[in-house]
Design a protein around this motif. Structure first.
Motif, PDB file in Angstrom:
ATOM      1  N   ALA A 168       2.105 -12.292   0.665  1.00 10.80           N
ATOM      2  CA  ALA A 168       2.090 -11.772  -0.711  1.00 10.80           C
ATOM      3  C   ALA A 168       1.870 -10.262  -0.701  1.00 10.80           C
ATOM      4  N   ARG A 169       0.996  -9.775   0.185  1.00  9.74           N
ATOM      5  CA  ARG A 169       0.771  -8.323   0.279  1.00  9.74           C
ATOM      6  C   ARG A 169       2.046  -7.629   0.760  1.00  9.74           C
ATOM      7  N   ALA A 170       2.717  -8.203   1.744  1.00  4.42           N
ATOM      8  CA  ALA A 170       3.971  -7.619   2.231  1.00  4.42           C
ATOM      9  C   ALA A 170       5.014  -7.604   1.114  1.00  4.42           C
ATOM     10  N   ARG A 171       5.054  -8.665   0.341  1.00  2.87           N
ATOM     11  CA  ARG A 171       6.024  -8.717  -0.762  1.00  2.87           C
ATOM     12  C   ARG A 171       5.739  -7.620  -1.784  1.00  2.87           C
ATOM     13  N   GLU A 172       4.466  -7.363  -2.093  1.00  2.00           N
ATOM     14  CA  GLU A 172       4.116  -6.276  -3.019  1.00  2.00           C
ATOM     15  C   GLU A 172       4.708  -4.957  -2.537  1.00  2.00           C
ATOM     16  N   PRO A 184      10.611  -0.751   3.145  1.00  4.92           N
ATOM     17  CA  PRO A 184      11.396  -1.658   4.002  1.00  4.92           C
ATOM     18  C   PRO A 184      10.505  -2.744   4.611  1.00  4.92           C
ATOM     19  N   VAL A 185      11.063  -3.904   4.861  1.00  3.75           N
ATOM     20  CA  VAL A 185      10.282  -5.045   5.366  1.00  3.75           C
ATOM     21  C   VAL A 185       9.535  -4.688   6.641  1.00  3.75           C
ATOM     22  N   GLU A 186      10.204  -4.054   7.578  1.00  2.00           N
ATOM     23  CA  GLU A 186       9.551  -3.718   8.847  1.00  2.00           C
ATOM     24  C   GLU A 186       8.344  -2.804   8.615  1.00  2.00           C
ATOM     25  N   ALA A 187       8.488  -1.815   7.768  1.00  2.00           N
ATOM     26  CA  ALA A 187       7.380  -0.905   7.465  1.00  2.00           C
ATOM     27  C   ALA A 187       6.272  -1.637   6.721  1.00  2.00           C
ATOM     28  N   ALA A 188       6.634  -2.517   5.787  1.00  2.00           N
ATOM     29  CA  ALA A 188       5.633  -3.287   5.039  1.00  2.00           C
ATOM     30  C   ALA A 188       4.799  -4.137   5.992  1.00  2.00           C
ATOM     31  N   CYS A 189       5.442  -4.743   6.967  1.00  3.90           N
ATOM     32  CA  CYS A 189       4.719  -5.562   7.945  1.00  3.90           C
ATOM     33  C   CYS A 189       3.740  -4.711   8.732  1.00  3.90           C
ATOM     34  N   ARG A 190       4.169  -3.535   9.141  1.00  9.49           N
ATOM     35  CA  ARG A 190       3.284  -2.644   9.908  1.00  9.49           C
ATOM     36  C   ARG A 190       2.099  -2.191   9.056  1.00  9.49           C
ATOM     37  N   ILE A 191       2.354  -1.864   7.800  1.00 11.78           N
ATOM     38  CA  ILE A 191       1.286  -1.444   6.889  1.00 11.78           C
ATOM     39  C   ILE A 191       0.254  -2.554   6.726  1.00 11.78           C
ATOM     40  N   VAL A 192       0.717  -3.780   6.524  1.00  7.42           N
ATOM     41  CA  VAL A 192      -0.205  -4.905   6.337  1.00  7.42           C
ATOM     42  C   VAL A 192      -1.054  -5.121   7.589  1.00  7.42           C
ATOM     43  N   VAL A 193      -0.443  -5.008   8.769  1.00  8.43           N
ATOM     44  CA  VAL A 193      -1.194  -5.149  10.021  1.00  8.43           C
ATOM     45  C   VAL A 193      -2.261  -4.064  10.117  1.00  8.43           C
ATOM     46  N   LEU A 194      -1.888  -2.835   9.807  1.00  8.11           N
ATOM     47  CA  LEU A 194      -2.846  -1.727   9.871  1.00  8.11           C
ATOM     48  C   LEU A 194      -3.967  -1.885   8.845  1.00  8.11           C
ATOM     49  N   GLU A 195      -3.630  -2.345   7.647  1.00  6.82           N
ATOM     50  CA  GLU A 195      -4.665  -2.595   6.634  1.00  6.82           C
ATOM     51  C   GLU A 195      -5.656  -3.645   7.124  1.00  6.82           C
ATOM     52  N   ASP A 196      -5.132  -4.694   7.744  1.00  6.86           N
ATOM     53  CA  ASP A 196      -5.978  -5.770   8.258  1.00  6.86           C
ATOM     54  C   ASP A 196      -6.880  -5.247   9.380  1.00  6.86           C
ATOM     55  N   GLN A 197      -6.334  -4.424  10.274  1.00  7.01           N
ATOM     56  CA  GLN A 197      -7.127  -3.861  11.359  1.00  7.01           C
ATOM     57  C   GLN A 197      -8.219  -2.938  10.823  1.00  7.01           C
ATOM     58  N   LEU A 198      -7.886  -2.147   9.817  1.00 14.16           N
ATOM     59  CA  LEU A 198      -8.869  -1.259   9.207  1.00 14.16           C
ATOM     60  C   LEU A 198     -10.003  -2.060   8.569  1.00 14.16           C
ATOM     61  N   GLU A 199      -9.649  -3.108   7.844  1.00 14.34           N
ATOM     62  CA  GLU A 199     -10.667  -3.946   7.206  1.00 14.34           C
ATOM     63  C   GLU A 199     -11.604  -4.558   8.248  1.00 14.34           C
TER      64      GLU A 199
END
Length: 114
Positions: free
Chosen positions: A66-70, A77-92
């Motif tokens: 759902a976060r990637a879809r937002e 782009p999907v690839e960038a969205a996936c990377r952003i979500v991974v980085l957000e998760d690592q930061l958290e």
């Protein structure tokens, strides 16, 4: 009611239980199965497989999707969205660990030693 230790795991409360089929997951997210497959191709989420080989998703995976879809809906782009979500998760996770280490280093709070 049997003692809790002998009851089966309560799958209703398990965020990691793969309860949702691809079709149901796509419906819940308001997206397509192709979008979920793309998230898998970019290794954002890896669904478990049923005995018949069908993809199954957990609630945790649906929150990630759902976060990637937002982000994709905002033009990422999907690839960038996936990377952003991974980085957000690592930061958290890093922030959680930092908080735990700070509390441990500070020692017991005076009000908890009474």
């Amino acid at each position: 009611m049997p003692p809790r230790s002998t009851r089966p795991v309560d799958k209703f409360d398990d965020d990691d239980y793969p309860a949702y089929t691809m079709g149901r997951a796509a419906e819940m997210l308001g997206t397509t199965p192709a979008f979920l497959r793309a998230l898998g191709e970019h290794r954002l989420i890896t669904p478990l497989r049923s005995e018949g080989g069908h993809r199954r998703y957990s609630r945790y995976q649906l929150r990630i999707a759902a976060r990637a879809r937002e982000l994709v809906d905002q033009g990422t782009p999907v690839e960038a969205a996936c990377r952003i979500v991974v980085l957000e998760d690592q930061l958290e996770e890093a922030q959680r660990l930092n908080d735990r280490y700070r509390r441990a280093a500070a020692g017991p709070h005076p009000s908890t030693t009474e």
